[in-house]
Design a protein around this motif. Structure first.
Motif, PDB file in Angstrom:
ATOM      1  N   PRO A 100      52.309  94.636  79.176  1.00  0.00           N
ATOM      2  CA  PRO A 100      51.531  93.959  78.136  1.00  0.00           C
ATOM      3  C   PRO A 100      50.963  92.633  78.633  1.00  0.00           C
ATOM      4  N   ARG A 101      49.779  92.345  78.197  1.00  0.00           N
ATOM      5  CA  ARG A 101      49.118  91.093  78.559  1.00  0.00           C
ATOM      6  C   ARG A 101      49.597  90.013  77.606  1.00  0.00           C
ATOM      7  N   GLN A 102      49.967  88.881  78.127  1.00  0.00           N
ATOM      8  CA  GLN A 102      50.529  87.806  77.324  1.00  0.00           C
ATOM      9  C   GLN A 102      49.525  87.276  76.312  1.00  0.00           C
ATOM     10  N   ASP A 121      45.653  86.369  92.221  1.00  0.00           N
ATOM     11  CA  ASP A 121      46.675  86.017  91.230  1.00  0.00           C
ATOM     12  C   ASP A 121      46.291  86.440  89.818  1.00  0.00           C
ATOM     13  N   LYS A 122      44.997  86.472  89.528  1.00  0.00           N
ATOM     14  CA  LYS A 122      44.537  86.796  88.174  1.00  0.00           C
ATOM     15  C   LYS A 122      44.571  88.290  87.873  1.00  0.00           C
ATOM     16  N   ALA A 127      37.192  92.947  86.437  1.00  0.00           N
ATOM     17  CA  ALA A 127      38.637  93.174  86.402  1.00  0.00           C
ATOM     18  C   ALA A 127      39.380  91.994  85.779  1.00  0.00           C
ATOM     19  N   LEU A 128      38.786  90.827  85.787  1.00  0.00           N
ATOM     20  CA  LEU A 128      39.435  89.638  85.231  1.00  0.00           C
ATOM     21  C   LEU A 128      39.681  89.759  83.730  1.00  0.00           C
ATOM     22  N   GLN A 147      42.186  94.173  96.982  1.00  0.00           N
ATOM     23  CA  GLN A 147      41.644  92.890  96.528  1.00  0.00           C
ATOM     24  C   GLN A 147      42.218  92.503  95.173  1.00  0.00           C
ATOM     25  N   LEU A 148      42.407  93.476  94.298  1.00  0.00           N
ATOM     26  CA  LEU A 148      43.023  93.185  92.997  1.00  0.00           C
ATOM     27  C   LEU A 148      44.437  92.653  93.192  1.00  0.00           C
TER      28      LEU A 148
END
Length: 135
Positions: A127-129, A75-76, A46-47, A70-71
């Motif tokens: 969106p992922r930075q 923080d990640k 998942a990371l 858990q997700l």
């Protein structure tokens, strides 16, 4: 020009035939897919995922609800969109999944194009930075 990278979808699903169908459909539409049939194996995967698609009934010590919780506690992965696809269509299951932190709740049968639409909506909304996507 920035190089575009395919969005990464983590698919956590116990049924081989459904998992394979979704994987092939997503790959055909330009997504990178990671797969697991167990929560403990999926957690580190998942990371690197942009979107997580999970079933609720997963073999092993942890179920889909535990996985989502858990997700959300890490923080990640706390902001990664989580889409549930399940045959458990009861309202109580939907509420329980939403309380655990899922973003979308889809019931089976769920056609691949419907799931893909939800994945793409999640990618647009979250969106992922530092990364462009071809979704």
């Amino acid at each position: 020009m920035k190089r575009q990278t395919a969005a990464v979808v983590l698919l956590v699903h116990q049924a081989d035939d459904s998992r394979e169908m979704y994987v092939e459909y997503f790959r055909h539409h330009g997504l990178t897919v990671l797969c697991s049939s167990e929560v403990l194996e999926a957690l580190p995967m998942a990371l690197t995922a942009d979107v997580i698609v999970t079933e609720l009934r997963i073999p092993g010590a942890l179920q889909g609800y535990d996985f989502i919780q858990q997700l959300r506690q890490d923080d990640k992965t706390r902001h990664n969109p989580v889409i549930v696809v399940t045959s458990w269509a009861w309202q109580t299951e939907r509420v329980r999944a939403e309380e655990a932190g899922c973003d979308s709740f889809l019931t089976k049968p769920c056609f691949p194009e419907v799931l893909l639409r939800h994945v793409r909506q999640a990618l647009i909304a979250q969106p992922r930075q530092g990364r462009e996507r071809a979704a």
